[in-house]
Design an enzyme around this catalytic site. Sequence first.
Site, short mmCIF file in Angstrom:
data_model
loop_
_atom_site.label_atom_id
_atom_site.label_comp_id
_atom_site.label_asym_id
_atom_site.label_seq_id
_atom_site.Cartn_x
_atom_site.Cartn_y
_atom_site.Cartn_z
CB SER A 700 37.51 32.53 36.79
OG SER A 700 36.58 32.26 37.78
CE LYS A 743 38.83 30.79 41.03
NZ LYS A 743 39.20 31.40 39.75
#
Length: 797
Positions: A700, A743
Amino acid sequence: MNNSDHNDHISAALLQRSDELNEIPNLSPDENGFIHSKALVLKDFIIFPKMISPIFVTEMNDIQVIMEVLEAKSTLIGVVKRNEDDSFFEIGIEFAIGKLIDLGEGNYSALIQGRRRVAIKETIETDSGYEVKALPALEIQDYDKTTKALCKITLDLFTQCVQLDRSLPEDIGVYVMSISEIDWQADVIASAISLPLEKRINILQMVNIQQRLEFINSSLAQELDVLRIEDDLQSKVQREVDKNQREFYLREQIKAIQLELGERDIWEQEIIEYQQKIGKMVLPDEVRKTANKELSRLKEGPSFSPEMGIIRSYLDWIMELPWTEQTEDNLDINHAISILEENHFGLKKAKDRVLEYLAVENLGKGETKQPILCFVGPPGTGKTSLGKSIAQSLGRKFVRLSLGGIRDEAEIRGHRRTYIGALPGRVIQTMRRAGTINPVFMLDEVDKIGNDFRGDPAAALLEVLDREQNYAFSDHYLEMSYDLSKIMFITTANSTDSIPSALLDRMEIIEFPGYIEEEKMEIAKQFLIPRQLEENGLKNISIELPDKTISKIIRDFTYEAGVRNLEREIGKIFRKIARQYTEIHSVPTLVTVNMVDEFLGPPKYFFFEAGEEDEAGTAMAIAWTENGGEIMPVEVLITDGKGNLQITGQVGNVMQESAQAALSYLKSKSTSFKLKKLDFEKIDIHIHIPEGAIPKDGPSAGVTITTALISALTKRKVYKDIGMTGEITLRGKVLPVGGIREKITAARRAGIKRIIIPRKNEKDLVEIPKSALEGLEILKVDHLDEVLEISLYPSTN
Ligand code: ADP
């Protein structure tokens, strides 16, 4: 040619040298002192001077050479090849060889006897093998003081080794002492201890006796170290076994003495008690039959024999295990809802799934075959406590068994009761604790279950969980089937990656994703603080922790996805307050931010804050670790070089690959980035991902790495208030990633204002409370071009 058996070195060295070998004379030197001989290449083994060893010969050429040598009654020379370049070592060995013994199928064996070290001066390759010209090593008669001193140390060390090493024959020490030549002593010792081939080759090369002794001494010292540790362990185990056995026999002896003293009836009384207890119990037929059989064995045998002890503890197990006792299920859904809501904040998905489960159970009257639920998430996210609440709402008992580190099938299934100290497996042990046959049974850490030569515990576990089979679970100790089918099993794991796939297939995963700061705050207020107040005796004293204080504890003193450490730190504060209370009878009613520092000391963690200034070559990744969301800068440095790509900062394989992919993408697009003139072969690229020594991995960070790379190469700055996450393909497409919720909260906490996420992740935004998105601009993208457009300063030319 190979050595037939390594250990034979030792015994062979001790053998009387065979007459046949002794008769063969050493090679005689020519007028210049050289000897000439056929040579054999020694593989896998080395023989030292004066040692005797059996060998195997399988190669035609070798057999040919040996036949010739035998015919000529001559010795020959063994040479050793270097692995690296096929050249020969400088020192070889002259040796005599005895008659070949035919072992069939072209294999032969023979005895060989080492004679002396020789310096190889020339090697000539012929059709039938090698011929060498060599110089025999000088025989030393007088040894100087240093050599004698070294030799004394060697003998000393060796004697100690012989005492500790069971694989060495005891008389080898005496044999070595009886040798008068130091050279020979050194070689016998080198043969006797188990050294790897490279070291043996080294020793053969050491013509200089002092050098050889020093080398042997250091090997002996290492060997001794290992032997001492082994010896230590061995005696510990022995002591433990001795102790257990002694206790057992002492106990049995006491019984025997009691009998002698006319207390026979104690024994009989005991048997009667067993009989009565078993008579009263409700037991399945098979169990009652077995119990009665064991009882009659007990009656027949003498009370002091060890076997009676085994029978008694078996009967104890049968009596203490639940066989038929069960609790009545409360399947009232509203009752369940209220308990789940009362005990847990949030966890909506998990609660919903649990309620569905109960509803189905309710309709099917417990006869339905539902999947086993598996709660997956980081520690402290409420898996165990939710399990307990399920038990509470159903009115069932709750038990737990941790599978972490179980490597042996016998730990699940138990040991046969043929030996003293055997026990049922952990499943049955846990059932004894449960006391009913239908508890909620939590199997923790299914992802940490091991597997090795002692059988596969996962396979046994499959049988435990499988409704088709588990009504008749077989435990080695019980030796009869035990019904596990009424149990509600729940498993837990930190991640699904390492759950054996056969197990994973049987289970339905429910994710416990970890909490964001707002949720932790609520959990603290509603659950952790009241509980800790009570546990620390402060229930009746009003003490308040304002939001700011809780938030400081969360940020500076914990680093986790769950709330375990948060609870621990709150407990610590309350303990200090409790102490204050007992000492000075006064406590603060409000715990301020400053008091946290005072109570808990300096902060344990620092949040990484967004950068101060816009910079080129640095971009902010938002990542997800087992501890929750986190931001990490990705830094790129370009230097003159040779086209190398280096990536550092505890970075895993997947992340390394993403860096490679980023670079390939960039190279393929160098025109559009105005990098056409750049020669990638003349620069080195270093990518570094700092922020502690936390291992990082996953795809990611792909977009961030690419952005930082392009920024470094084009010198276009990156806006510091932007954070990003997303995987990238070789064509620049941005793919969705996991952990969006954590996140985004982590990024907000760090002061990031604009967050770039893959468009496919848009759906994950629904799960995030509105308050957690306040003041944030979430930018959804499909392609890297959009990322660059948003995050980089415009190109200047
Ligand atoms: P896990 O089994 O996932 O490691 P636990 O169930 O042991 O976590 O939870 C640790 C502590 O945190 C427990 O005291 C539990 O009560 C508390 N806790 C965790 N999640 C919640 C929640 N959602 N609501 C209330 N308390 C929670």
